[in-house]
Design a protein around this motif. Sequence first.
Motif, PDB file in Angstrom:
ATOM      1  N   TYR A  81       0.840  -1.204   0.000  1.00 32.93           N
ATOM      2  CA  TYR A  81       0.000   0.000   0.000  1.00 32.93           C
ATOM      3  C   TYR A  81       0.870   1.247   0.000  1.00 32.93           C
ATOM      4  O   TYR A  81       1.861   1.333   0.716  1.00 32.93           O
ATOM      5  N   ARG A  82       0.507   2.213  -0.824  1.00 36.00           N
ATOM      6  CA  ARG A  82       1.247   3.462  -0.941  1.00 36.00           C
ATOM      7  C   ARG A  82       0.454   4.581  -0.254  1.00 36.00           C
ATOM      8  O   ARG A  82      -0.680   4.862  -0.628  1.00 36.00           O
ATOM      9  N   GLU A 130      -1.918   3.762  -8.527  1.00 33.76           N
ATOM     10  CA  GLU A 130      -2.528   2.944  -7.473  1.00 33.76           C
ATOM     11  C   GLU A 130      -3.981   2.642  -7.831  1.00 33.76           C
ATOM     12  O   GLU A 130      -4.700   3.505  -8.353  1.00 33.76           O
TER      13      GLU A 130
END
Length: 449
Positions: free
Chosen positions: A396-397, A410
């Motif tokens: 996860y960014r 994303e």
Amino acid sequence: MPGTSANLTSELFDQKEGYRPLADRMRPTTLAEFAGQTHLLSCDQPLRLAIEQGRLHSMIFWGPPGTGKTTLARIISSTSQAQFISISAVLAGVKEIRQAIERAKLRSQENASSTTVLFVDEVHRFNKAQQDAFLPHIEDGTIYFIGATTENPSFELNNALLSRARIYVLKRLTEEDVGRCVEQALQDDIRGLGNRNLKIDKDAIDMLAVAADGDARRALNFLEIAADWIGEKAAENSITCEIIKEVTAQGTRRFDKHGEYFYDQISALHKSVRGSDPDAALYWFCRMIDGGCDPNYIARRVLRMAVEDIGNADPRGLQIAVCAWDTYERLGSPEGELAIAQAIVYLACMPKSNAVYRAYGLAMKDAKSHGSQEVPMHLRNAPTKLMKDLGYGHGYRYAHDEPDAYAQGECYFPEILQGTRYYTPVDQGLEIRIKERMDKLRGKTENQD
């Protein structure tokens, strides 16, 4: 009435020889006396020709109160020399329906060429079973069915009954039509008030016609009250504008809180706001308030308008709608109604966008049609070591750590819906800037791809 039998209700009434209201005494007995409904009764119209030629058929009269539904049914029956039986769905049930059918059958047995018109007032009040009770007798010709309703037949009546009857829409009477009814009552020496030598000027008649709001029965009731009022005063036989104002003081505009007029007027208010017409929106708001509508209901609908039709083009619209409702709750009437009026005018004048409304509908459709899609692993929360070991949240960014707080590339959708777009800002108000920002961010992702 020649060629007819008295209806079930009037038989009892006539035996008592009691008082009959002016509106009942002045009920037209011929098409020549009938006021209004020229779209149905002018010389070249099919219904007029059918009546004059005695060609009966089952029918539904749909229209506001006091527009002549019952009267027209009586005239049709009389012109066709048919037996006229009347029942009211407010008071009658299956028992009364059976009695009426038995009367029709008995008359048919006595005279094979005879016909019977069964008139059902307020027919929309009958339930499905009661409406179905008429069907076989319409089919075999025992009766010609005429129903009267103030409600939309497509909502209130069974399809089976509608398929066997022709629908005629009666319109609200014009002020000229109502004025004509008033003048007839003042001139008729036998049924009306002609023998009382009443004086009334045109301004008073016009005021009475306006107060009646398209309802001839209401106008004649007002007239009778005014006549009785001055009748109690010695040496006075003039009905003035002041008297009409007094007797109509408690009258309100036609407004059915649960029926067709209610929904027509709130629809007109909503569409006026959506169409950016503050003047028309104010008019419909005042019509509903004047008719007795609960301002809380209107405030709730105004809140819906802010969300559905203004949306992100001006998010302040939602705040103003909420504040208006809160103000009404605090102040009550009439001060609080002004706050609702302010919100209505503001919303009508603001830029419009239904982008969120449309996006919500599309997203809900996908949510229902695609089942319980799994949340992608990188979007899942990982509060425990086990969940982290299983890959929850891996990759996860965090958007705030990215340039412009935007993680290019994303994906936040389930796999089956990747690339879907619901929200498309319009070129109105604040959504112009929203659109510019989203186009810029999406452009980065597309360029990266």
